[in-house]
Write an enzyme that holds these catalytic residues in place. Sequence first.
Site, PDB file in Angstrom:
ATOM      1  N   ASN A   1       1.501   1.415   7.446  1.00 22.31           N
ATOM      2  CA  ASN A   1       2.337   0.912   6.357  1.00 22.31           C
ATOM      3  C   ASN A   1       2.414  -0.595   6.570  1.00 22.31           C
ATOM      4  O   ASN A   1       3.260  -1.088   7.333  1.00 22.31           O
ATOM      5  CB  ASN A   1       3.731   1.544   6.357  1.00 22.31           C
ATOM      6  CG  ASN A   1       4.558   1.058   5.170  1.00 22.31           C
ATOM      7  OD1 ASN A   1       4.162   0.108   4.471  1.00 22.31           O
ATOM      8  ND2 ASN A   1       5.696   1.690   4.923  1.00 22.31           N
TER       9      ASN A   1
ATOM     10  N   PRO B   1       5.731  -6.032   7.978  1.00 22.60           N
ATOM     11  CA  PRO B   1       6.880  -6.910   7.846  1.00 22.60           C
ATOM     12  C   PRO B   1       8.051  -6.307   7.067  1.00 22.60           C
ATOM     13  O   PRO B   1       7.859  -5.626   6.070  1.00 22.60           O
ATOM     14  CB  PRO B   1       6.322  -8.140   7.105  1.00 22.60           C
ATOM     15  CG  PRO B   1       5.068  -7.665   6.475  1.00 22.60           C
ATOM     16  CD  PRO B   1       4.519  -6.594   7.371  1.00 22.60           C
ATOM     17  N   ASN B   2       9.235  -6.590   7.601  1.00 16.43           N
ATOM     18  CA  ASN B   2      10.528  -6.216   7.006  1.00 16.43           C
ATOM     19  C   ASN B   2      10.861  -4.732   7.128  1.00 16.43           C
ATOM     20  O   ASN B   2      11.983  -4.334   6.796  1.00 16.43           O
ATOM     21  CB  ASN B   2      10.618  -6.651   5.534  1.00 16.43           C
ATOM     22  CG  ASN B   2      10.532  -8.147   5.390  1.00 16.43           C
ATOM     23  OD1 ASN B   2      11.255  -8.866   6.062  1.00 16.43           O
ATOM     24  ND2 ASN B   2       9.621  -8.628   4.554  1.00 16.43           N
TER      25      ASN B   2
ATOM     26  N   LEU C   1       6.344   4.038   1.630  1.00 16.70           N
ATOM     27  CA  LEU C   1       7.524   4.853   1.328  1.00 16.70           C
ATOM     28  C   LEU C   1       7.683   5.017  -0.177  1.00 16.70           C
ATOM     29  O   LEU C   1       7.941   6.109  -0.679  1.00 16.70           O
ATOM     30  CB  LEU C   1       8.773   4.161   1.880  1.00 16.70           C
ATOM     31  CG  LEU C   1       8.874   4.059   3.404  1.00 16.70           C
ATOM     32  CD1 LEU C   1       9.715   2.857   3.784  1.00 16.70           C
ATOM     33  CD2 LEU C   1       9.450   5.330   3.970  1.00 16.70           C
TER      34      LEU C   1
ATOM     35  N   GLU D   1      -3.562   4.545   4.549  1.00 26.07           N
ATOM     36  CA  GLU D   1      -2.567   3.582   4.043  1.00 26.07           C
ATOM     37  C   GLU D   1      -1.350   4.367   3.590  1.00 26.07           C
ATOM     38  O   GLU D   1      -1.484   5.381   2.882  1.00 26.07           O
ATOM     39  CB  GLU D   1      -3.182   2.796   2.876  1.00 26.07           C
ATOM     40  CG  GLU D   1      -2.203   1.829   2.233  1.00 26.07           C
ATOM     41  CD  GLU D   1      -2.812   1.115   1.012  1.00 26.07           C
ATOM     42  OE1 GLU D   1      -4.049   0.933   0.950  1.00 26.07           O
ATOM     43  OE2 GLU D   1      -2.021   0.764   0.121  1.00 26.07           O
TER      44      GLU D   1
ATOM     45  N   ASP E   1     -10.172  -6.859   7.037  1.00 26.28           N
ATOM     46  CA  ASP E   1     -11.301  -7.071   7.953  1.00 26.28           C
ATOM     47  C   ASP E   1     -11.074  -6.371   9.295  1.00 26.28           C
ATOM     48  O   ASP E   1     -12.011  -5.812   9.872  1.00 26.28           O
ATOM     49  CB  ASP E   1     -11.521  -8.574   8.187  1.00 26.28           C
ATOM     50  CG  ASP E   1     -12.086  -9.272   6.950  1.00 26.28           C
ATOM     51  OD1 ASP E   1     -12.529  -8.583   6.013  1.00 26.28           O
ATOM     52  OD2 ASP E   1     -12.078 -10.518   6.929  1.00 26.28           O
TER      53      ASP E   1
ATOM     54  N   ARG F   1      19.210  -2.353   4.020  1.00 22.38           N
ATOM     55  CA  ARG F   1      19.274  -3.019   2.709  1.00 22.38           C
ATOM     56  C   ARG F   1      18.437  -2.212   1.711  1.00 22.38           C
ATOM     57  O   ARG F   1      17.576  -1.448   2.108  1.00 22.38           O
ATOM     58  CB  ARG F   1      18.690  -4.430   2.771  1.00 22.38           C
ATOM     59  CG  ARG F   1      19.119  -5.210   3.977  1.00 22.38           C
ATOM     60  CD  ARG F   1      19.678  -6.573   3.652  1.00 22.38           C
ATOM     61  NE  ARG F   1      20.190  -7.156   4.884  1.00 22.38           N
ATOM     62  CZ  ARG F   1      19.455  -7.874   5.731  1.00 22.38           C
ATOM     63  NH1 ARG F   1      18.204  -8.153   5.455  1.00 22.38           N
ATOM     64  NH2 ARG F   1      19.973  -8.340   6.844  1.00 22.38           N
TER      65      ARG F   1
END
Length: 147
Positions: A74, A10-11, A101, A98, A87, A18
């Site tokens: 990520n 997400p994002n 940034l 994993e 899970d 931004r």
Amino acid sequence: MQSILILNGPNLNLLGQRQPEVYGTTTLDDIGEMCAEHARRCGVEIEFAQSNHEGAMIDLIHQAKSLHDGIILNAGAYTHTSVALHDALASVELPAIELHLSNVHARETFRHRSYLAPVVTGIICGFGANGYRLAMDAMCGLLEDSA
Ligand code: CA2
């Protein structure tokens, strides 16, 4: 040819638009192109994906079992909250890395906890966009070792 799913949460679609002081000015499209170029050099295939939805990310992880040989993830903020992603990763039994940034350990305390850490092979964080190349090199090493 071996294949790697590079999945962004997400994002991360907002990268470069931004908070450049935290995440840099590189966009996610730039990172995708960089990964595609690196994949050609390394002789692997990649699927580069992003979703803002936990369930969609879980579907992609499940599909990776039959489509890919490893996962670079990520997971964004879901890293710090998602038992469901934990899970899903555990269920597919693929090598997984994993990736972040930023150096999550140098940031707010709530970013120090990872629900994914126990079910991945290793973690790369704090190297900005270059971390994607580092993660690809690490994954290629894992896949060579297991071949
Ligand atoms: O450092 C990373 O890669 C993170 O996974 C990024 C996540 C954050 O929640 C994790 O703790 C660490 C946030 C991604 C949001 O990216 C934005 C980019 C531009 C503007 C706003 C958010």
